[in-house]
Motif scaffolding. Structure first.
Motif, PDB file in Angstrom:
ATOM      1  N   ASP A   1       9.327  -4.538   5.364  1.00 57.56           N
ATOM      2  CA  ASP A   1       8.228  -5.219   6.059  1.00 57.56           C
ATOM      3  C   ASP A   1       7.765  -6.370   5.173  1.00 57.56           C
ATOM      4  OD1 ASP A   1       5.374  -5.793   7.021  1.00 57.56           O
ATOM      5  OD2 ASP A   1       6.016  -4.279   8.472  1.00 57.56           O
TER       6      ASP A   1
ATOM      7  N   ASP B   1      12.155  -8.426   3.458  1.00 63.14           N
ATOM      8  CA  ASP B   1      12.923  -9.115   4.495  1.00 63.14           C
ATOM      9  C   ASP B   1      14.197  -8.341   4.802  1.00 63.14           C
ATOM     10  OD1 ASP B   1      15.279 -10.229   2.887  1.00 63.14           O
ATOM     11  OD2 ASP B   1      13.589 -11.098   1.787  1.00 63.14           O
TER      12      ASP B   1
ATOM     13  N   ASP C   1      10.754  -3.420  10.087  1.00 62.30           N
ATOM     14  CA  ASP C   1       9.953  -4.348  10.890  1.00 62.30           C
ATOM     15  C   ASP C   1      10.917  -5.280  11.632  1.00 62.30           C
ATOM     16  OD1 ASP C   1       7.756  -5.664  11.949  1.00 62.30           O
ATOM     17  OD2 ASP C   1       7.483  -6.950  10.198  1.00 62.30           O
ATOM     18  N   LEU C   2      10.495  -5.819  12.778  1.00 66.94           N
ATOM     19  CA  LEU C   2      11.378  -6.699  13.533  1.00 66.94           C
ATOM     20  C   LEU C   2      11.328  -8.135  13.051  1.00 66.94           C
ATOM     21  CD1 LEU C   2      11.217  -5.724  17.327  1.00 66.94           C
ATOM     22  CD2 LEU C   2      13.075  -5.385  15.689  1.00 66.94           C
ATOM     23  N   ARG C   3      10.133  -8.661  12.839  1.00 67.88           N
ATOM     24  CA  ARG C   3       9.977 -10.082  12.559  1.00 67.88           C
ATOM     25  C   ARG C   3       9.686 -10.305  11.080  1.00 67.88           C
ATOM     26  NH1 ARG C   3       7.064 -12.232  18.153  1.00 67.88           N
ATOM     27  NH2 ARG C   3       8.573 -11.194  19.529  1.00 67.88           N
TER      28      ARG C   3
ATOM     29  N   GLY D   1      15.873 -11.283  10.238  1.00 74.18           N
ATOM     30  CA  GLY D   1      14.996 -10.441  11.039  1.00 74.18           C
ATOM     31  C   GLY D   1      15.511  -9.022  11.160  1.00 74.18           C
TER      32      GLY D   1
ATOM     33  N   THR E   1       7.076  -1.698  14.658  1.00 74.53           N
ATOM     34  CA  THR E   1       6.616  -3.059  14.893  1.00 74.53           C
ATOM     35  C   THR E   1       5.344  -3.067  15.727  1.00 74.53           C
ATOM     36  OG1 THR E   1       7.271  -5.219  15.814  1.00 74.53           O
ATOM     37  CG2 THR E   1       8.073  -3.256  16.942  1.00 74.53           C
TER      38      THR E   1
ATOM     39  N   PHE F   1       5.185  -5.220  18.173  1.00 80.94           N
ATOM     40  CA  PHE F   1       5.642  -5.829  19.416  1.00 80.94           C
ATOM     41  C   PHE F   1       6.302  -4.790  20.313  1.00 80.94           C
ATOM     42  CE2 PHE F   1       5.950  -8.896  15.947  1.00 80.94           C
ATOM     43  CZ  PHE F   1       5.088  -9.875  16.408  1.00 80.94           C
TER      44      PHE F   1
ATOM     45  N   ASP G   1      11.830  -7.760  22.663  1.00 82.07           N
ATOM     46  CA  ASP G   1      11.938  -7.174  21.331  1.00 82.07           C
ATOM     47  C   ASP G   1      12.685  -5.843  21.365  1.00 82.07           C
ATOM     48  OD1 ASP G   1      10.200  -9.141  19.942  1.00 82.07           O
ATOM     49  OD2 ASP G   1       8.682  -8.310  21.269  1.00 82.07           O
TER      50      ASP G   1
ATOM     51  N   HIS H   1      23.546 -12.055  15.825  1.00 76.93           N
ATOM     52  CA  HIS H   1      22.761 -12.014  17.064  1.00 76.93           C
ATOM     53  C   HIS H   1      23.648 -11.583  18.229  1.00 76.93           C
ATOM     54  CE1 HIS H   1      19.526 -15.103  15.571  1.00 76.93           C
ATOM     55  NE2 HIS H   1      19.333 -13.900  15.108  1.00 76.93           N
TER      56      HIS H   1
END
Length: 225
Positions: A19, A46, A65-67, A72, A93, A95, A100, A193
């Motif tokens: 996070d 990260d 964490d996502l973001r 990410g 998260t 979100f 997401d 991605h």
């Protein structure tokens, strides 16, 4: 390690917290401080560091964490699925939107919880993730059910399709980067991605799935992957 009666002593679950907010990391570490069955073995800010730490072999579950900056949570989850498939990822998260939830699950996350989850819920989710059980917050489960009831959208961006088309044509990361005037690191990120969105693990599978979904035009027989 054995108990006095000779029976094996169960090893605590080794948890990594990823996070970008120090206050959140500290709070999560504190939430597990009194749990003898879960040991926090590290904290990272990260996704890139999360992957580097988790592939060392002493992590069972990543609380992701996502973001985050650099890489990410979705991209890190996809990379971990490829490089350390035995490591479970539990997304945590703030979100709960469909945009997401779906990529995170497609990338290989075992569970998805919101940050307002209580300590007991978090601990239970970590244990379930270690067992390979799917854990979803109610909001996330609702989004996934909605997805089942309608045809999936074309998830890839224009740039991701450009990269995938070059890969389908046999281009290496270096060649694709040169032709698109971007860095090799950007090419790799776009491919991660794609892997997450298409729920695949490598370049060849991504190309095949894209053709199956009609995201790429038909390729001549014998084209290199």
């Amino acid at each position: 390690m054995s108990a006095q009666d000779g029976s094996a002593v169960e090893r605590p679950i080794r948890l990594l917290i990823a996070d970008d907010h120090p206050v959140v990391r500290n709070g999560l570490r504190g939430a597990f401080a009194d749990d003898p069955g879960i040991t926090v073995v590290g904290e990272v800010p990260d996704g890139r560091q999360a992957v580097a730490r988790a592939v060392r072999g002493d992590v069972d579950v990543v609380l992701m964490d996502l973001r985050m900056p650099v890489l990410g949570g979705v991209e890190a989850t996809a990379e971990l699925r490829e490089r350390a498939p035995d490591v479970r990822v539990l997304v945590l998260t703030t979100f709960d939107g469909e945009a997401d939830v779906l990529p995170a699950v497609a990338a290989g996350a075992t569970g998805y919880l919101l940050k307002d989850a209580g300590t007991d819920e978090l601990a239970a989710a970590v244990r379930a993730a270690q067992r390979g059980e799917a854990i979803l917050a109610p909001a996330a489960a609702g989004h996934l059910m909605g997805q089942v009831r309608r045809p999936p959208p074309a998830l890839l961006t224009a740039r991701e399709l450009e990269v995938l088309a070059l890969v389908a044509d046999g281009a290496s990361n270096r060649e694709a980067a040169r032709r698109l005037f971007i860095s090799e690191a950007s090419i790799k990120t776009h491919l991660l991605h794609v892997y997450g969105k298409l729920a695949v693990r490598d370049r060849a599978a991504a190309v095949g799935e894209a053709y199956r979904r009609g995201l790429l035009p038909a390729t001549p027989p014998g084209a290199a992957l």
